[in-house]
Design a protein around this motif. Structure first.
Motif, PDB file in Angstrom:
ATOM      1  N   ALA A  69      21.846  -8.633  -1.559  1.00  0.00           N
ATOM      2  CA  ALA A  69      21.194  -9.888  -1.173  1.00  0.00           C
ATOM      3  C   ALA A  69      21.699 -10.333   0.203  1.00  0.00           C
ATOM      4  CB  ALA A  69      21.498 -10.967  -2.209  1.00  0.00           C
ATOM      5  N   SER A  70      20.855 -11.036   0.930  1.00  0.00           N
ATOM      6  CA  SER A  70      21.276 -11.538   2.245  1.00  0.00           C
ATOM      7  C   SER A  70      21.977 -12.882   2.093  1.00  0.00           C
ATOM      8  CB  SER A  70      20.078 -11.674   3.182  1.00  0.00           C
ATOM      9  OG  SER A  70      19.285 -12.773   2.791  1.00  0.00           O
ATOM     10  N   ALA A  71      22.831 -13.186   3.053  1.00  0.00           N
ATOM     11  CA  ALA A  71      23.582 -14.441   3.021  1.00  0.00           C
ATOM     12  C   ALA A  71      22.648 -15.649   3.027  1.00  0.00           C
ATOM     13  CB  ALA A  71      24.550 -14.501   4.200  1.00  0.00           C
ATOM     14  N   GLY A  72      21.460 -15.503   3.609  1.00  0.00           N
ATOM     15  CA  GLY A  72      20.504 -16.603   3.657  1.00  0.00           C
ATOM     16  C   GLY A  72      19.968 -17.015   2.293  1.00  0.00           C
ATOM     17  N   MET A  73      20.163 -16.174   1.291  1.00  0.00           N
ATOM     18  CA  MET A  73      19.711 -16.500  -0.064  1.00  0.00           C
ATOM     19  C   MET A  73      20.693 -17.411  -0.793  1.00  0.00           C
ATOM     20  SD  MET A  73      18.324 -12.795  -1.269  1.00  0.00           S
ATOM     21  CE  MET A  73      16.945 -12.001  -0.463  1.00  0.00           C
ATOM     22  N   GLY A  78      26.144 -22.989  -3.454  1.00  0.00           N
ATOM     23  CA  GLY A  78      26.447 -21.661  -3.977  1.00  0.00           C
ATOM     24  C   GLY A  78      27.575 -20.985  -3.221  1.00  0.00           C
ATOM     25  N   ALA A  79      27.613 -21.160  -1.910  1.00  0.00           N
ATOM     26  CA  ALA A  79      28.690 -20.578  -1.105  1.00  0.00           C
ATOM     27  C   ALA A  79      30.039 -21.171  -1.533  1.00  0.00           C
ATOM     28  CB  ALA A  79      28.439 -20.820   0.380  1.00  0.00           C
ATOM     29  N   PHE A  80      30.048 -22.475  -1.779  1.00  0.00           N
ATOM     30  CA  PHE A  80      31.268 -23.123  -2.258  1.00  0.00           C
ATOM     31  C   PHE A  80      31.671 -22.564  -3.626  1.00  0.00           C
ATOM     32  CE2 PHE A  80      33.041 -26.424  -5.054  1.00  0.00           C
ATOM     33  CZ  PHE A  80      34.255 -26.629  -4.426  1.00  0.00           C
ATOM     34  N   LEU A  81      30.702 -22.425  -4.527  1.00  0.00           N
ATOM     35  CA  LEU A  81      31.000 -21.887  -5.858  1.00  0.00           C
ATOM     36  C   LEU A  81      31.554 -20.470  -5.772  1.00  0.00           C
ATOM     37  CD1 LEU A  81      27.962 -23.121  -7.989  1.00  0.00           C
ATOM     38  CD2 LEU A  81      30.276 -24.076  -7.880  1.00  0.00           C
ATOM     39  N   ARG A  83      33.091 -19.058  -3.153  1.00  0.00           N
ATOM     40  CA  ARG A  83      34.395 -19.090  -2.488  1.00  0.00           C
ATOM     41  C   ARG A  83      35.501 -19.516  -3.460  1.00  0.00           C
ATOM     42  NH1 ARG A  83      32.566 -21.594   1.383  1.00  0.00           N
ATOM     43  NH2 ARG A  83      33.132 -23.717   0.859  1.00  0.00           N
ATOM     44  N   THR A  84      35.204 -20.479  -4.319  1.00  0.00           N
ATOM     45  CA  THR A  84      36.192 -20.992  -5.272  1.00  0.00           C
ATOM     46  C   THR A  84      36.157 -20.257  -6.608  1.00  0.00           C
ATOM     47  OG1 THR A  84      34.613 -22.646  -6.064  1.00  0.00           O
ATOM     48  CG2 THR A  84      36.120 -23.310  -4.272  1.00  0.00           C
ATOM     49  N   LYS A  85      35.194 -19.358  -6.781  1.00  0.00           N
ATOM     50  CA  LYS A  85      34.988 -18.578  -8.011  1.00  0.00           C
ATOM     51  C   LYS A  85      34.572 -19.444  -9.204  1.00  0.00           C
ATOM     52  CE  LYS A  85      38.245 -15.116  -6.463  1.00  0.00           C
ATOM     53  NZ  LYS A  85      39.532 -14.482  -6.685  1.00  0.00           N
ATOM     54  N   LEU A  86      34.142 -20.674  -8.927  1.00  0.00           N
ATOM     55  CA  LEU A  86      33.680 -21.547 -10.008  1.00  0.00           C
ATOM     56  C   LEU A  86      32.383 -21.041 -10.631  1.00  0.00           C
ATOM     57  CD1 LEU A  86      34.438 -25.072  -8.496  1.00  0.00           C
ATOM     58  CD2 LEU A  86      35.616 -23.956 -10.407  1.00  0.00           C
ATOM     59  N   ASP A  87      31.636 -20.223  -9.898  1.00  0.00           N
ATOM     60  CA  ASP A  87      30.392 -19.678 -10.443  1.00  0.00           C
ATOM     61  C   ASP A  87      30.648 -18.785 -11.656  1.00  0.00           C
ATOM     62  OD1 ASP A  87      31.574 -17.810  -8.580  1.00  0.00           O
ATOM     63  OD2 ASP A  87      29.701 -16.673  -8.589  1.00  0.00           O
ATOM     64  N   GLU A  88      31.874 -18.305 -11.808  1.00  0.00           N
ATOM     65  CA  GLU A  88      32.230 -17.405 -12.901  1.00  0.00           C
ATOM     66  C   GLU A  88      32.551 -18.130 -14.211  1.00  0.00           C
ATOM     67  OE1 GLU A  88      32.050 -14.188 -12.279  1.00  0.00           O
ATOM     68  OE2 GLU A  88      32.193 -14.092 -10.100  1.00  0.00           O
ATOM     69  N   LEU A  89      32.836 -19.431 -14.160  1.00  0.00           N
ATOM     70  CA  LEU A  89      33.280 -20.166 -15.347  1.00  0.00           C
ATOM     71  C   LEU A  89      32.386 -20.018 -16.584  1.00  0.00           C
ATOM     72  CD1 LEU A  89      34.791 -23.543 -14.081  1.00  0.00           C
ATOM     73  CD2 LEU A  89      35.961 -21.687 -15.273  1.00  0.00           C
ATOM     74  N   PRO A  90      31.052 -20.056 -16.456  1.00  0.00           N
ATOM     75  CA  PRO A  90      30.233 -19.916 -17.663  1.00  0.00           C
ATOM     76  C   PRO A  90      30.399 -18.575 -18.392  1.00  0.00           C
ATOM     77  CG  PRO A  90      28.947 -20.917 -15.920  1.00  0.00           C
ATOM     78  CD  PRO A  90      30.233 -20.444 -15.298  1.00  0.00           C
ATOM     79  N   GLN A  91      30.985 -17.586 -17.716  1.00  0.00           N
ATOM     80  CA  GLN A  91      31.210 -16.309 -18.383  1.00  0.00           C
ATOM     81  C   GLN A  91      32.235 -16.426 -19.509  1.00  0.00           C
ATOM     82  OE1 GLN A  91      31.372 -12.821 -15.604  1.00  0.00           O
ATOM     83  NE2 GLN A  91      31.027 -14.473 -14.120  1.00  0.00           N
ATOM     84  N   LEU A  92      32.950 -17.538 -19.542  1.00  0.00           N
ATOM     85  CA  LEU A  92      33.852 -17.781 -20.673  1.00  0.00           C
ATOM     86  C   LEU A  92      33.058 -17.798 -21.984  1.00  0.00           C
ATOM     87  CD1 LEU A  92      36.182 -20.487 -19.096  1.00  0.00           C
ATOM     88  CD2 LEU A  92      36.811 -18.126 -19.681  1.00  0.00           C
TER      89      LEU A  92
END
Length: 184
Positions: A69-73, A78-81, A83-92
């Motif tokens: 995927a391109s960075a523009g997507m 989302g970039a903040f999530l 960078r902080t890896k917060l996007d991974e939390l629901p995988q719990l």
């Protein structure tokens, strides 16, 4: 033993992170209108499962591996999530239901045929995929499938409780990085 540890740690982490999960969910609702992202991934013994993450890309992004995927997507939120890896939390939740482990090879897409073949050849699918693993700590992502499969196989062959806690510790300290996206 590992499954019990995964379950207990994931439940405790979900309980303590619930206010943060709710906050991130609402921010994601404001950002894209659909804060959660669901994707079919390759699980243990190559059985499919649905991975859940916080959405980091626009809703109209095609279903593909992140490194394609391109960075523009990626949205600003989302970039903040990422960078902080917060996007991974629901995988719990994936860990609680048994689709994933806290530590193991990152689950890939079925369309990543080179990685699937390399992992199959090396016996990596004998274990549950994980939220974090040795390759992530070393900064290796899915854009290098042969190297990734080699590191995943090394991890699974030499896995121990000591390695489990060591990788969780390094992940909690922010070592490593997630899958990169192409520069715009």
């Amino acid at each position: 033993m590992l499954r019990v540890l995964d379950f207990l740690i994931a439940v405790v982490a979900l309980i303590f992170s619930m206010p943060l999960l709710i906050l991130v969910w609402f921010a994601g609702l404001w950002d894209t209108g659909a804060p959660l992202f669901f994707q079919r991934r390759v699980g243990r013994h190559q059985k499919p499962f649905t991975l859940v993450k916080f959405r980091t890309m626009r809703r109209d992004t095609p279903d593909m591996a992140s490194h394609l995927a391109s960075a523009g997507m990626v949205t600003r939120w989302g970039a903040f999530l990422r960078r902080t890896k917060l996007d991974e939390l629901p995988q719990l939740f994936n860990v609680v239901v048994g689709d994933m482990s806290l530590v193991g090879p990152r689950p890939c897409l079925f369309s990543q045929t080179e990685l699937v073949c390399e992992r199959e050849r090396r016996g990596v699918f004998k274990v549950r995929p994980g939220i974090t693993g040795l390759a992530q700590i070393q900064g290796v992502d899915m854009s290098d499938p042969v190297r990734l499969a080699k590191i995943d196989a090394e991890m699974t062959q030499h896995f121990s409780l000591k390695m489990y806690f060591k990788l969780l510790f390094w992940t909690a300290l922010g070592k490593g990085r997630g899958d990169r996206v192409k520069s715009s």
